[in-house]
Design an enzyme around this catalytic site. Sequence first.
Site, short mmCIF file in Angstrom:
data_model
loop_
_atom_site.label_atom_id
_atom_site.label_comp_id
_atom_site.label_asym_id
_atom_site.label_seq_id
_atom_site.Cartn_x
_atom_site.Cartn_y
_atom_site.Cartn_z
N ASP A 145 0.86 -1.19 0.00
CA ASP A 145 0.00 0.00 0.00
C ASP A 145 0.89 1.24 0.00
O ASP A 145 2.03 1.19 0.45
CB ASP A 145 -0.86 0.04 1.28
CG ASP A 145 -2.06 -0.91 1.22
OD1 ASP A 145 -2.32 -1.49 0.15
OD2 ASP A 145 -2.73 -1.06 2.26
N MET A 146 0.33 2.37 -0.46
CA MET A 146 1.11 3.61 -0.40
C MET A 146 0.51 4.51 0.67
O MET A 146 -0.72 4.66 0.73
CB MET A 146 1.11 4.30 -1.76
CG MET A 146 2.14 5.39 -1.88
SD MET A 146 3.84 4.80 -1.60
CE MET A 146 4.28 4.24 -3.25
N ARG A 161 -1.33 -0.87 -8.67
CA ARG A 161 -2.69 -0.40 -8.35
C ARG A 161 -2.66 1.13 -8.39
O ARG A 161 -1.85 1.75 -7.71
CB ARG A 161 -3.08 -0.86 -6.95
CG ARG A 161 -4.42 -0.30 -6.46
CD ARG A 161 -4.59 -0.40 -4.94
NE ARG A 161 -4.43 -1.75 -4.46
CZ ARG A 161 -4.04 -2.05 -3.21
NH1 ARG A 161 -3.81 -1.07 -2.33
NH2 ARG A 161 -3.89 -3.29 -2.84
N HIS A 214 -13.70 3.57 -7.17
CA HIS A 214 -15.15 3.29 -7.23
C HIS A 214 -15.83 4.27 -8.17
O HIS A 214 -17.04 4.25 -8.31
CB HIS A 214 -15.78 3.44 -5.83
CG HIS A 214 -14.98 2.80 -4.76
ND1 HIS A 214 -14.06 3.48 -4.01
CD2 HIS A 214 -14.91 1.51 -4.36
CE1 HIS A 214 -13.47 2.65 -3.17
NE2 HIS A 214 -13.96 1.45 -3.37
C1 LIG Z 1 -8.55 -1.36 -3.71
C2 LIG Z 1 -8.16 -0.03 -3.16
C3 LIG Z 1 -6.96 0.11 -2.49
C4 LIG Z 1 -6.56 1.36 -2.02
N1 LIG Z 1 -5.29 1.52 -1.52
C5 LIG Z 1 -4.86 2.77 -1.20
C6 LIG Z 1 -3.51 3.01 -0.84
O1 LIG Z 1 -2.67 2.10 -0.78
N2 LIG Z 1 -3.14 4.29 -0.55
C7 LIG Z 1 -4.03 5.34 -0.61
O2 LIG Z 1 -3.63 6.48 -0.38
N3 LIG Z 1 -5.31 5.13 -0.94
C8 LIG Z 1 -5.76 3.88 -1.24
N4 LIG Z 1 -7.08 3.70 -1.61
C9 LIG Z 1 -8.07 4.79 -1.41
C10 LIG Z 1 -8.10 5.76 -2.56
O3 LIG Z 1 -6.94 6.54 -2.57
C11 LIG Z 1 -9.33 6.68 -2.47
O4 LIG Z 1 -9.24 7.44 -1.32
C12 LIG Z 1 -10.66 5.96 -2.48
O5 LIG Z 1 -10.67 4.88 -3.36
C13 LIG Z 1 -11.80 6.91 -2.93
O6 LIG Z 1 -11.57 7.35 -4.22
P1 LIG Z 1 -12.40 6.86 -5.50
O7 LIG Z 1 -11.43 6.57 -6.58
O8 LIG Z 1 -13.30 5.76 -5.15
O9 LIG Z 1 -13.17 8.15 -5.98
P2 LIG Z 1 -14.16 9.15 -5.23
O10 LIG Z 1 -14.35 10.30 -6.18
O11 LIG Z 1 -13.73 9.44 -3.85
O12 LIG Z 1 -15.51 8.32 -5.17
C14 LIG Z 1 -16.25 7.94 -6.30
C15 LIG Z 1 -17.53 7.26 -5.83
O13 LIG Z 1 -17.21 6.05 -5.13
C16 LIG Z 1 -18.02 5.88 -3.98
N5 LIG Z 1 -17.17 6.00 -2.78
C17 LIG Z 1 -15.87 6.38 -2.74
N6 LIG Z 1 -15.40 6.35 -1.47
C18 LIG Z 1 -16.42 5.96 -0.71
C19 LIG Z 1 -16.56 5.75 0.68
N7 LIG Z 1 -15.56 5.92 1.53
N8 LIG Z 1 -17.76 5.33 1.15
C20 LIG Z 1 -18.82 5.14 0.31
N9 LIG Z 1 -18.73 5.33 -1.02
C21 LIG Z 1 -17.56 5.73 -1.53
C22 LIG Z 1 -19.05 6.95 -4.06
O14 LIG Z 1 -20.15 6.46 -4.80
C23 LIG Z 1 -18.33 8.05 -4.81
O15 LIG Z 1 -19.21 8.95 -5.45
C24 LIG Z 1 -7.45 2.47 -2.12
C25 LIG Z 1 -8.67 2.32 -2.80
C26 LIG Z 1 -9.03 1.10 -3.33
C27 LIG Z 1 -10.32 1.01 -4.07
#
Ligand SMILES: Cc1cc2nc3c(=O)[nH]c(=O)nc-3n(C[C@H](O)[C@H](O)[C@H](O)COP(=O)(O)OP(=O)(O)OC[C@H]3O[C@@H](n4cnc5c(N)ncnc54)[C@H](O)[C@@H]3O)c2cc1C
Length: 310
Positions: A136-137, A186, A229
Amino acid sequence: MLTQKALLAASRRPGMRRVVTGTPVTRRVVDRFVAGETLPDALAAVRALAADGIAVTLDHLGEDVTDRVEAIRGRDAYLALLECLAPLQLGRAAEVSVKLSAFGQALPVGGDDVALELVRPVVEAASAQGTTVTLDMEDSRTVDSTLAVLADLRRAHPGTGAVLQAMLHRTEDDARALAVPGSRVRLVKGAYREPASAAHQEKAAVDAAYARCLEVLVRGGGYPMAGTHDPALIARMLELVVETGRTPDSYEFQLLYGIRPGEQVRLARAGHTVRAYVPYGADWYGYFMRRLAERPANLQFFLRSLATKS
Ligand SMILES: Cc1cc2nc3c(=O)[nH]c(=O)nc-3n(C[C@H](O)[C@H](O)[C@H](O)COP(=O)(O)OP(=O)(O)OC[C@H]3O[C@@H](n4cnc5c(N)ncnc54)[C@H](O)[C@@H]3O)c2cc1C
């Protein structure tokens, strides 16, 4: 935006940790994002997801450890996890994600070396059972150290995965460097609070950066893992895999446990490789606060659950 910053700051404050984790009703909200506190809880989640055709990457919760003994406990938790995963014979469909700060990266002296020394047996155990580890980062100050540990581990275990955060200004260059054969990357937006000198501050700029980095990774020679997501970015990934003629074994979608579960099943049924990131363990505070910060609706849900209980 202000709330998001406050929540991310709180995620690293011990006083707030005591308040939030000491509130009995928090548990119900946490359960939405965390598979449980114990290894059997995590294995139950793995089985349920596997039944829906969804692969997993398991995260034993913990971060920012400040002494070696705690870091050793973190390593041992992962070794126990891998031992319990082996009989399920899921191979690559069950891998693990580690945070190097749980392995001692932040120790004041020689943290990088301690983290490398302690994570290596986990990577070896994963390889021995035909699966992989993804690093993870964490916040931007750890990127160079994490990429150096990754490069070292990849010499013997080339399947070790990296995470890149699109919000960081440096990431397009990192993506180019890592878009090479055998390299699992990722791409996520980034969940930490960062200064403007290191990262885009506006959502639109982060989303645009994500799209650019995604294109670099999918058109490159590695194994891209779209960790998002966001419907628009998932759609962009789908377009890119068609344009580049990638087969379903050459990329994957990754989503967090409990977030858009219907979409996870839909993508898997459509024939894509989908992996859910499944966190478990007692140390859920930092992870939980980052999930609250990502979405105002989550915070409202949390506050409502406190209000209805009291
Ligand atoms: C598999 C995976 C591994 C990850 N590993 C890391 C990592 O190593 N380091 C790091 O800094 N970050 C990590 N993240 C988190 C990432 O950086 C984002 O903070 C997180 O994924 C939300 O961003 P988004 O791309 O979903 O877009 P967003 O614009 O935040 O969300 C898009 C849509 O997704 C849904 N959604 C997003 N977040 C949520 C929530 N918390 N609760 C409910 N619905 C939500 C909503 O419908 C939202 O409208 C990881 C995420 C995933 C999916």
